[in-house]
Design a protein around this motif. Structure first.
Motif, PDB file in Angstrom:
ATOM      1  N   PRO A  16     -13.766  -0.388 -15.390  1.00  0.00           N
ATOM      2  CA  PRO A  16     -12.881   0.039 -14.302  1.00  0.00           C
ATOM      3  C   PRO A  16     -11.410  -0.033 -14.671  1.00  0.00           C
ATOM      4  N   GLY A  17     -10.615   0.771 -13.941  1.00  0.00           N
ATOM      5  CA  GLY A  17      -9.172   0.667 -14.000  1.00  0.00           C
ATOM      6  C   GLY A  17      -8.701  -0.469 -13.114  1.00  0.00           C
ATOM      7  N   HIS A  18      -7.476  -0.361 -12.594  1.00  0.00           N
ATOM      8  CA  HIS A  18      -6.902  -1.413 -11.750  1.00  0.00           C
ATOM      9  C   HIS A  18      -7.537  -1.305 -10.365  1.00  0.00           C
ATOM     10  N   ILE A  19      -8.427  -2.249 -10.056  1.00  0.00           N
ATOM     11  CA  ILE A  19      -9.252  -2.159  -8.855  1.00  0.00           C
ATOM     12  C   ILE A  19      -8.424  -2.473  -7.619  1.00  0.00           C
ATOM     13  N   VAL A  20      -8.553  -1.620  -6.608  1.00  0.00           N
ATOM     14  CA  VAL A  20      -7.853  -1.824  -5.340  1.00  0.00           C
ATOM     15  C   VAL A  20      -8.818  -1.585  -4.187  1.00  0.00           C
ATOM     16  N   GLY A  21      -8.431  -2.080  -3.027  1.00  0.00           N
ATOM     17  CA  GLY A  21      -9.232  -1.926  -1.828  1.00  0.00           C
ATOM     18  C   GLY A  21      -8.783  -2.919  -0.780  1.00  0.00           C
ATOM     19  N   PRO A  22      -9.377  -2.902   0.384  1.00  0.00           N
ATOM     20  CA  PRO A  22      -8.961  -3.814   1.457  1.00  0.00           C
ATOM     21  C   PRO A  22      -9.238  -5.262   1.089  1.00  0.00           C
ATOM     22  N   GLY A  23      -8.243  -6.123   1.335  1.00  0.00           N
ATOM     23  CA  GLY A  23      -8.463  -7.548   1.155  1.00  0.00           C
ATOM     24  C   GLY A  23      -7.687  -8.200   0.044  1.00  0.00           C
ATOM     25  N   TRP A  24      -7.050  -7.404  -0.827  1.00  0.00           N
ATOM     26  CA  TRP A  24      -6.287  -8.024  -1.912  1.00  0.00           C
ATOM     27  C   TRP A  24      -5.116  -7.133  -2.302  1.00  0.00           C
ATOM     28  N   HIS A  25      -4.150  -7.732  -2.999  1.00  0.00           N
ATOM     29  CA  HIS A  25      -2.935  -7.026  -3.382  1.00  0.00           C
ATOM     30  C   HIS A  25      -3.217  -6.069  -4.543  1.00  0.00           C
ATOM     31  N   PRO A  26      -2.677  -4.863  -4.478  1.00  0.00           N
ATOM     32  CA  PRO A  26      -2.852  -3.917  -5.578  1.00  0.00           C
ATOM     33  C   PRO A  26      -1.803  -4.118  -6.664  1.00  0.00           C
ATOM     34  N   ILE A  27      -2.111  -3.667  -7.871  1.00  0.00           N
ATOM     35  CA  ILE A  27      -1.070  -3.530  -8.879  1.00  0.00           C
ATOM     36  C   ILE A  27      -0.091  -2.480  -8.358  1.00  0.00           C
TER      37      ILE A  27
ATOM     38  N   ASN B 265       2.971  -4.750 -11.496  1.00  0.00           N
ATOM     39  CA  ASN B 265       2.768  -6.178 -11.245  1.00  0.00           C
ATOM     40  C   ASN B 265       2.325  -6.383  -9.797  1.00  0.00           C
ATOM     41  N   LEU B 266       2.157  -7.650  -9.416  1.00  0.00           N
ATOM     42  CA  LEU B 266       1.684  -7.990  -8.071  1.00  0.00           C
ATOM     43  C   LEU B 266       2.804  -8.504  -7.172  1.00  0.00           C
ATOM     44  N   ASP B 267       4.051  -8.294  -7.560  1.00  0.00           N
ATOM     45  CA  ASP B 267       5.190  -8.776  -6.781  1.00  0.00           C
ATOM     46  C   ASP B 267       5.228  -8.088  -5.415  1.00  0.00           C
ATOM     47  N   PRO B 268       4.996  -8.813  -4.314  1.00  0.00           N
ATOM     48  CA  PRO B 268       5.025  -8.179  -2.996  1.00  0.00           C
ATOM     49  C   PRO B 268       6.407  -7.697  -2.600  1.00  0.00           C
ATOM     50  N   GLY B 269       7.457  -8.243  -3.231  1.00  0.00           N
ATOM     51  CA  GLY B 269       8.813  -7.816  -2.913  1.00  0.00           C
ATOM     52  C   GLY B 269       9.071  -6.362  -3.243  1.00  0.00           C
ATOM     53  N   VAL B 270       8.302  -5.789  -4.154  1.00  0.00           N
ATOM     54  CA  VAL B 270       8.450  -4.363  -4.480  1.00  0.00           C
ATOM     55  C   VAL B 270       8.194  -3.515  -3.247  1.00  0.00           C
ATOM     56  N   TRP B 271       7.163  -3.875  -2.480  1.00  0.00           N
ATOM     57  CA  TRP B 271       6.835  -3.102  -1.275  1.00  0.00           C
ATOM     58  C   TRP B 271       7.896  -3.279  -0.195  1.00  0.00           C
ATOM     59  N   ARG B 272       8.456  -4.487  -0.096  1.00  0.00           N
ATOM     60  CA  ARG B 272       9.518  -4.684   0.894  1.00  0.00           C
ATOM     61  C   ARG B 272      10.726  -3.818   0.553  1.00  0.00           C
ATOM     62  N   ARG B 273      11.091  -3.774  -0.744  1.00  0.00           N
ATOM     63  CA  ARG B 273      12.247  -2.979  -1.139  1.00  0.00           C
ATOM     64  C   ARG B 273      12.004  -1.483  -0.924  1.00  0.00           C
TER      65      ARG B 273
ATOM     66  N   LEU C 263      -3.236  -5.108   4.121  1.00  0.00           N
ATOM     67  CA  LEU C 263      -2.347  -6.258   3.972  1.00  0.00           C
ATOM     68  C   LEU C 263      -1.293  -6.310   5.072  1.00  0.00           C
ATOM     69  N   VAL C 264      -0.715  -5.159   5.399  1.00  0.00           N
ATOM     70  CA  VAL C 264       0.295  -5.099   6.457  1.00  0.00           C
ATOM     71  C   VAL C 264      -0.320  -5.461   7.801  1.00  0.00           C
ATOM     72  N   HIS C 265      -1.476  -4.891   8.098  1.00  0.00           N
ATOM     73  CA  HIS C 265      -2.112  -5.125   9.401  1.00  0.00           C
ATOM     74  C   HIS C 265      -2.604  -6.561   9.559  1.00  0.00           C
ATOM     75  N   HIS C 266      -2.819  -7.258   8.443  1.00  0.00           N
ATOM     76  CA  HIS C 266      -3.277  -8.647   8.505  1.00  0.00           C
ATOM     77  C   HIS C 266      -2.145  -9.630   8.186  1.00  0.00           C
ATOM     78  N   ASP C 267      -0.898  -9.137   8.277  1.00  0.00           N
ATOM     79  CA  ASP C 267       0.283  -9.979   8.058  1.00  0.00           C
ATOM     80  C   ASP C 267       0.254 -10.694   6.718  1.00  0.00           C
ATOM     81  N   ARG C 268      -0.239  -9.994   5.696  1.00  0.00           N
ATOM     82  CA  ARG C 268      -0.290 -10.542   4.348  1.00  0.00           C
ATOM     83  C   ARG C 268       0.757  -9.903   3.438  1.00  0.00           C
ATOM     84  N   LEU C 269       1.553  -8.985   3.997  1.00  0.00           N
ATOM     85  CA  LEU C 269       2.570  -8.302   3.203  1.00  0.00           C
ATOM     86  C   LEU C 269       3.791  -8.054   4.072  1.00  0.00           C
ATOM     87  N   GLU C 270       4.931  -8.571   3.635  1.00  0.00           N
ATOM     88  CA  GLU C 270       6.175  -8.393   4.386  1.00  0.00           C
ATOM     89  C   GLU C 270       6.794  -7.039   4.039  1.00  0.00           C
TER      90      GLU C 270
END
Length: 317
Positions: free
Chosen positions: A150-161, A166-174, A303-310
């Protein structure tokens, strides 16, 4: 039998196998339930075991063989020694062993798309081990084996690359705030994601098409790949924003980024991976449902809907 059945792939694979009419047994440490609820799990028998500890004392292969499963799907094997021990014990005990590898079995790309035959030699302990396991399985003649990568696995329940590799959540905030995002280089490097359910689909297909899958290795990724700047632009658009990308050198990027995140970016982007799925399509009938941005969006939305990502603004999609 699915070893590591409560993880990313097992969350989707185990219910698929139940619905296909298989009797399913899972082995896991029992410390986590699946990421997504499914009534099919009520029909699954669970065996609790610590793979790492039992590999050390040499008892794990015997535990698996004792179940006398027709098919063993190994989703959590990371060393050649562990893989060899399982293969040797399962000869004559099971009909088909499937191993979960990784696209990191290939090193930094020289030609694109990368196929099962033209990948460059791997880098790093993880990629080298996955490549060695795949080669060992392909050379095995006394037990039917298949490896899926597999490539970089994504789906509901965990942070994507994310877009910077990388897994830095601040990228999504910016991105959600429309703030500048420093990108090392020109942002042309590829990242190749895949939804966990598409990986599960490929494993199910390999089980159903054992003769076609026997002795083979397959890259299992989304139908397309995203480069850094395109990924960032798409991600910003989910929040009604335009990506504001600032090109910087790797030295500057490392100075302004937490060390672990910067190293993860280098590990992903230096590989510049974009894989072909022609072999999996032809031999297995692999037909992924998700384009990479659709798979990542599902993860980000969860992640957003479960308050796991700012994030600075709500999703608009």
């Amino acid at each position: 039998m699915v070893v590591g059945g409560s993880g990313h792939i097992g969350t989707f694979l185990v219910p698929r196998l139940v619905r296909a009419g298989h009797e399913v047994v899972t082995i896991s440490r029992g410390q986590r339930s699946s990421y997504v609820d499914d009534p099919a799990w009520a029909q699954v028998r669970h065996v609790v075991a610590d793979r790492e500890a039992e590999d050390r004392d040499g008892t794990f292969p015997g535990r698996v063989a004792a179940e006398r499963a027709d098919v063993v799907v190994d989703l959590i094997c990371f060393t050649l020694e562990s893989a060899k021990a399982l293969v040797e014990r399962l000869r004559g005990e099971t009909g088909h062993l499937l191993h979960c590898g990784s696209i990191w079995r290939a090193g930094p790309s020289v030609r694109l798309p990368i196929t099962e035959e033209n990948g460059e030699p791997p880098l790093g302990e993880y990629g080298i081990a996955k490549d060695a396991i795949a080669r060992m399985l392909k050379a095995e003649h006394r037990l039917v084996t298949t490896s899926l990568h597999p490539g970089h696995i994504v789906g509901p329940g965990w942070h994507p690359i994310g877009p910077l590799g990388n897994l830095d959540p601040g990228v999504w905030r910016r991105l959600s705030a429309g703030e500048p995002l420093d990108v090392p280089g020109i942002g042309a490097e590829f990242l190749h994601h895949v939804h966990a359910d598409d990986v599960a689909q490929a494993f199910e297909a390999a089980i159903a098409r054992r003769d076609a899958a026997a002795g083979q290795d397959f890259s299992v990724v989304a139908p397309s790949a995203l480069n850094v700047r395109g990924f960032a632009q798409i991600g910003a658009s989910w929040f009604g924003q335009q990506a504001r990308l600032r090109t910087v050198s790797w030295e500057e990027f490392r100075r302004g980024t937490e060390a672990e995140a910067a190293q993860a970016s280098w590990e992903h982007l230096s590989r510049n991976h974009y894989f072909s799925i022609d072999k999996a399509r032809t031999l297995l009938g692999y037909a992924p449902r998700y384009q990479p941005e659709e798979a990542v969006l599902e993860s980000v939305r969860w992640l957003v809907h479960h308050d796991r990502l700012e994030v600075a603004r709500p999703l608009t999609v």
